[in-house]
Scaffold this motif. Structure first.
Motif, PDB file in Angstrom:
ATOM      1  N   ALA A  99       0.837  -1.216   0.000  1.00 32.28           N
ATOM      2  CA  ALA A  99       0.000   0.000   0.000  1.00 32.28           C
ATOM      3  C   ALA A  99       0.865   1.257   0.000  1.00 32.28           C
ATOM      4  O   ALA A  99       0.569   2.233  -0.712  1.00 32.28           O
ATOM      5  CB  ALA A  99      -0.916  -0.008   1.227  1.00 32.28           C
ATOM      6  N   VAL A 100       1.941   1.241   0.770  1.00 35.51           N
ATOM      7  CA  VAL A 100       2.793   2.430   0.840  1.00 35.51           C
ATOM      8  C   VAL A 100       3.500   2.643  -0.510  1.00 35.51           C
ATOM      9  O   VAL A 100       3.626   3.767  -0.994  1.00 35.51           O
ATOM     10  CB  VAL A 100       3.820   2.337   2.001  1.00 35.51           C
ATOM     11  N   GLY A 101       3.922   1.534  -1.127  1.00 34.29           N
ATOM     12  CA  GLY A 101       4.554   1.624  -2.448  1.00 34.29           C
ATOM     13  C   GLY A 101       3.605   2.244  -3.464  1.00 34.29           C
ATOM     14  O   GLY A 101       3.979   3.158  -4.207  1.00 34.29           O
ATOM     15  N   GLU A 102       2.381   1.785  -3.480  1.00 36.07           N
ATOM     16  CA  GLU A 102       1.387   2.324  -4.431  1.00 36.07           C
ATOM     17  C   GLU A 102       1.104   3.801  -4.180  1.00 36.07           C
ATOM     18  O   GLU A 102       1.017   4.599  -5.111  1.00 36.07           O
ATOM     19  CB  GLU A 102       0.072   1.550  -4.292  1.00 36.07           C
ATOM     20  N   ALA A 103       0.947   4.138  -2.891  1.00 35.49           N
ATOM     21  CA  ALA A 103       0.662   5.539  -2.541  1.00 35.49           C
ATOM     22  C   ALA A 103       1.843   6.429  -2.927  1.00 35.49           C
ATOM     23  O   ALA A 103       1.661   7.549  -3.428  1.00 35.49           O
ATOM     24  CB  ALA A 103       0.374   5.655  -1.041  1.00 35.49           C
ATOM     25  N   ALA A 104       3.044   5.915  -2.712  1.00 32.88           N
ATOM     26  CA  ALA A 104       4.244   6.698  -3.039  1.00 32.88           C
ATOM     27  C   ALA A 104       4.309   6.978  -4.539  1.00 32.88           C
ATOM     28  O   ALA A 104       4.621   8.090  -4.970  1.00 32.88           O
ATOM     29  CB  ALA A 104       5.494   5.948  -2.582  1.00 32.88           C
ATOM     30  N   LYS A 105       3.984   5.969  -5.330  1.00 27.07           N
ATOM     31  CA  LYS A 105       4.002   6.138  -6.800  1.00 27.07           C
ATOM     32  C   LYS A 105       3.008   7.227  -7.218  1.00 27.07           C
ATOM     33  O   LYS A 105       3.281   8.071  -8.063  1.00 27.07           O
ATOM     34  CB  LYS A 105       3.670   4.792  -7.457  1.00 27.07           C
ATOM     35  N   LEU A 106       1.828   7.171  -6.592  1.00 28.51           N
ATOM     36  CA  LEU A 106       0.799   8.167  -6.892  1.00 28.51           C
ATOM     37  C   LEU A 106       1.289   9.574  -6.542  1.00 28.51           C
ATOM     38  O   LEU A 106       1.141  10.527  -7.328  1.00 28.51           O
ATOM     39  CB  LEU A 106      -0.447   7.829  -6.072  1.00 28.51           C
ATOM     40  N   ALA A 107       1.911   9.684  -5.358  1.00 28.01           N
ATOM     41  CA  ALA A 107       2.429  10.991  -4.931  1.00 28.01           C
ATOM     42  C   ALA A 107       3.528  11.465  -5.885  1.00 28.01           C
ATOM     43  O   ALA A 107       3.606  12.651  -6.216  1.00 28.01           O
ATOM     44  CB  ALA A 107       2.950  10.910  -3.501  1.00 28.01           C
ATOM     45  N   GLU A 108       4.345  10.539  -6.331  1.00 22.65           N
ATOM     46  CA  GLU A 108       5.398  10.902  -7.296  1.00 22.65           C
ATOM     47  C   GLU A 108       4.757  11.434  -8.580  1.00 22.65           C
ATOM     48  O   GLU A 108       5.160  12.475  -9.110  1.00 22.65           O
ATOM     49  CB  GLU A 108       6.252   9.681  -7.614  1.00 22.65           C
ATOM     50  N   ASP A 109       3.749  10.730  -9.075  1.00 19.55           N
ATOM     51  CA  ASP A 109       3.082  11.167 -10.311  1.00 19.55           C
ATOM     52  C   ASP A 109       2.448  12.547 -10.150  1.00 19.55           C
ATOM     53  O   ASP A 109       2.307  13.294 -11.110  1.00 19.55           O
ATOM     54  CB  ASP A 109       2.003  10.155 -10.727  1.00 19.55           C
ATOM     55  N   LEU A 110       2.039  12.857  -8.917  1.00 22.36           N
ATOM     56  CA  LEU A 110       1.377  14.155  -8.683  1.00 22.36           C
ATOM     57  C   LEU A 110       2.375  15.283  -8.422  1.00 22.36           C
ATOM     58  O   LEU A 110       1.987  16.429  -8.198  1.00 22.36           O
ATOM     59  CB  LEU A 110       0.409  14.037  -7.502  1.00 22.36           C
ATOM     60  N   GLY A 111       3.669  14.955  -8.398  1.00 22.17           N
ATOM     61  CA  GLY A 111       4.666  16.033  -8.292  1.00 22.17           C
ATOM     62  C   GLY A 111       5.471  16.084  -7.005  1.00 22.17           C
ATOM     63  O   GLY A 111       6.118  17.104  -6.745  1.00 22.17           O
ATOM     64  N   ALA A 112       5.439  14.999  -6.201  1.00 22.81           N
ATOM     65  CA  ALA A 112       6.243  15.014  -4.960  1.00 22.81           C
ATOM     66  C   ALA A 112       7.722  15.168  -5.294  1.00 22.81           C
ATOM     67  O   ALA A 112       8.211  14.600  -6.262  1.00 22.81           O
ATOM     68  CB  ALA A 112       6.026  13.719  -4.177  1.00 22.81           C
ATOM     69  N   PHE A 113       8.421  15.918  -4.468  1.00 23.61           N
ATOM     70  CA  PHE A 113       9.872  16.125  -4.635  1.00 23.61           C
ATOM     71  C   PHE A 113      10.605  14.893  -4.105  1.00 23.61           C
ATOM     72  O   PHE A 113      11.612  14.464  -4.638  1.00 23.61           O
ATOM     73  CB  PHE A 113      10.266  17.375  -3.853  1.00 23.61           C
ATOM     74  N   LEU A 114      10.082  14.345  -3.018  1.00 31.26           N
ATOM     75  CA  LEU A 114      10.582  13.086  -2.463  1.00 31.26           C
ATOM     76  C   LEU A 114       9.478  12.468  -1.615  1.00 31.26           C
ATOM     77  O   LEU A 114       8.464  13.112  -1.323  1.00 31.26           O
ATOM     78  CB  LEU A 114      11.869  13.294  -1.649  1.00 31.26           C
ATOM     79  N   ILE A 115       9.690  11.209  -1.242  1.00 24.08           N
ATOM     80  CA  ILE A 115       8.713  10.516  -0.378  1.00 24.08           C
ATOM     81  C   ILE A 115       9.361  10.256   0.967  1.00 24.08           C
ATOM     82  O   ILE A 115      10.469   9.707   1.050  1.00 24.08           O
ATOM     83  CB  ILE A 115       8.311   9.142  -0.974  1.00 24.08           C
ATOM     84  N   ASP A 116       8.681  10.658   2.034  1.00 22.59           N
ATOM     85  CA  ASP A 116       9.172  10.393   3.383  1.00 22.59           C
ATOM     86  C   ASP A 116       8.245   9.380   4.056  1.00 22.59           C
ATOM     87  O   ASP A 116       7.025   9.490   3.959  1.00 22.59           O
ATOM     88  CB  ASP A 116       9.199  11.692   4.196  1.00 22.59           C
ATOM     89  N   ILE A 117       8.863   8.401   4.725  1.00 22.88           N
ATOM     90  CA  ILE A 117       8.048   7.413   5.442  1.00 22.88           C
ATOM     91  C   ILE A 117       8.090   7.760   6.930  1.00 22.88           C
ATOM     92  O   ILE A 117       9.168   7.924   7.513  1.00 22.88           O
ATOM     93  CB  ILE A 117       8.568   5.979   5.219  1.00 22.88           C
ATOM     94  N   ASN A 118       6.898   7.869   7.514  1.00 22.03           N
ATOM     95  CA  ASN A 118       6.799   8.223   8.926  1.00 22.03           C
ATOM     96  C   ASN A 118       7.083   7.003   9.794  1.00 22.03           C
ATOM     97  O   ASN A 118       6.334   6.029   9.777  1.00 22.03           O
ATOM     98  CB  ASN A 118       5.385   8.771   9.203  1.00 22.03           C
ATOM     99  N   MET A 119       8.180   7.077  10.553  1.00 15.87           N
ATOM    100  CA  MET A 119       8.511   6.004  11.504  1.00 15.87           C
ATOM    101  C   MET A 119       8.721   6.606  12.891  1.00 15.87           C
ATOM    102  O   MET A 119       9.514   6.088  13.677  1.00 15.87           O
ATOM    103  CB  MET A 119       9.767   5.248  11.056  1.00 15.87           C
ATOM    104  N   GLY A 120       8.007   7.702  13.159  1.00 11.25           N
ATOM    105  CA  GLY A 120       8.236   8.351  14.444  1.00 11.25           C
ATOM    106  C   GLY A 120       6.987   8.773  15.190  1.00 11.25           C
ATOM    107  O   GLY A 120       7.053   9.121  16.368  1.00 11.25           O
TER     108      GLY A 120
END
Ligand code: FMN
Length: 335
Positions: A86-107
């Motif tokens: 799910a995170v991989g898919e969401a990240a791809k979507l965010a990339e397609d929408l113009g994200a500069f980078l993807i950060d994963i919340n582990m905190g």
């Protein structure tokens, strides 16, 4: 130490030209707030609020980043969830929408999130955390980063080993909030420990926690030798703070804190943009920001109490402009 941060990405490299970044802040760093911060901080990396992977793909989350490409400057999208696919898919979507980078919340220490295995719970599920980084790195071409804390219950949990494994898995930058999950926001952020970790890792380390002004920022950089800084609570009510700290670090002059009139006009502009973006719900969000911005000047308490009780945007605006009219040359509200 380099003045820019270079991230390779798998297919798309990125250069971050400012050491000062805006933290992801749930309920705060929406598009409207980011646009205000951007006025003072043209080069800084600004983060979205954390967005759940499922909601990004199927629900409300998508509205949070739907016009990313229209925003000026770099915007990092932060995702929280504990399901690699799910995170991989969401990240791809965010990339397609113009994200500069993807950060994963582990905190994130909030129980609603960590109980389901996301946020800070990933500190305790290290194999899954590594899997998440690998999966997201495979799904996108842009860099993948992680934001986490110094441990779950204490600082003796070999967080260094955890971070090294995230680095090996493909994380290209790690932000460290200098507290454990158990500490929440209590005590002081441990910049010494961030500094020790910085020595061990090859990837850029961003120090976070208790940096509220240029002096803190310069001290923190000196102590940690971190590659950059992330500012959270220091921007509440002060969207100029990232730009102010950035100029101070670059030893550039020219920052002038908004005077009272400018602060009141900023509240007005913020309200207008929130209403445009979110309709009448925008007023509820604006109240929070009003209570952070309308303080620490003569007459602020009285005005704030009236502003947050106003029943609609029209009344807020009337109060603001009435206050501005009464400002004398010393910027004091006279009524
Ligand atoms: C209101 C609020 C919302 C937050 N939301 C997030 C979030 O969405 N994602 C995240 O990684 N951290 C979140 N945090 C933590 C901050 O990003 C930051 O790590 C923390 O506040 C410490 O930095 P500071 O001392 O500069 O505030 C939040 C903190 C606050 C106060």
């Amino acid at each position: 130490m380099s003045s820019v941060i270079k991230l390779k990405g798998k297919g798309v490299s990125r250069i971050i030209k400012s050491k000062v970044m805006l933290s992801p802040l749930a309920g705060v760093t929406d598009k409207v707030f980011r646009n205000l911060v951007r006025k003072w901080a043209p080069e800084s990396l600004l983060f979205t609020e954390m967005i759940n992977a499922t909601s990004l793909k199927h629900g409300y989350g998508i509205t949070k980043i739907k016009q990313l490409e229209l925003e000026q400057g770099p915007i990092g999208v932060q995702i929280f969830d504990n399901r690699p696919f799910a995170v991989g898919e969401a990240a791809k979507l965010a990339e397609d929408l113009g994200a500069f980078l993807i950060d994963i919340n582990m905190g994130c220490p909030v129980k609603k999130i960590s109980r389901k295995g996301g946020g800070s719970a990933l500190i305790n599920d290290r194999l899954l955390a590594v899997e998440l980084v690998k999966r997201v790195s495979k799904a996108v071409q842009i860099p993948v980063t992680v934001k986490t804390r110094l441990g779950w219950n204490n600082k003796e949990e070999n967080i260094e080993g955890f971070l090294l494994s995230l680095q090996d898995a493909g994380a290209e930058m790690i932000t460290l909030h200098g507290r454990t999950r158990k500490e929440g926001f209590s005590g002081k952020a441990d910049w010494d420990m961030i500094g020790k970790i910085k020595e061990l890792l090859e990837i850029p380390i961003i120090a976070n926690g208790d940096i509220k002004n240029p002096k803190d920022a310069i001290n923190c950089l000196k102590k940690t030798k971190a590659d950059g800084l992330m500012i959270g609570r220091g921007v509440l009510g002060s969207p100029w703070k990232i730009g102010e700290i950035d100029l101070a670090i670059k030893k550039l002059k020219g920052f002038k804190e908004p005077n009272i009139e400018e602060k009141l006009l900023l509240i007005n502009e913020h309200l207008d943009e929130l209403i445009k973006e979110k309709g009448t719900h925008g007023l509820l969000i604006a109240r929070k920001h009003i209570s952070w911005t309308c303080k620490n000047f003569q007459g602020a308490n009285d005005l704030r109490n009236k502003l947050v009780r106003a029943i609609d945007a029209k009344e807020v605006k009337e109060l603001l402009f009435k206050a501005i009219k009464t400002l004398n040359n010393d910027q004091k509200i006279l009524t």
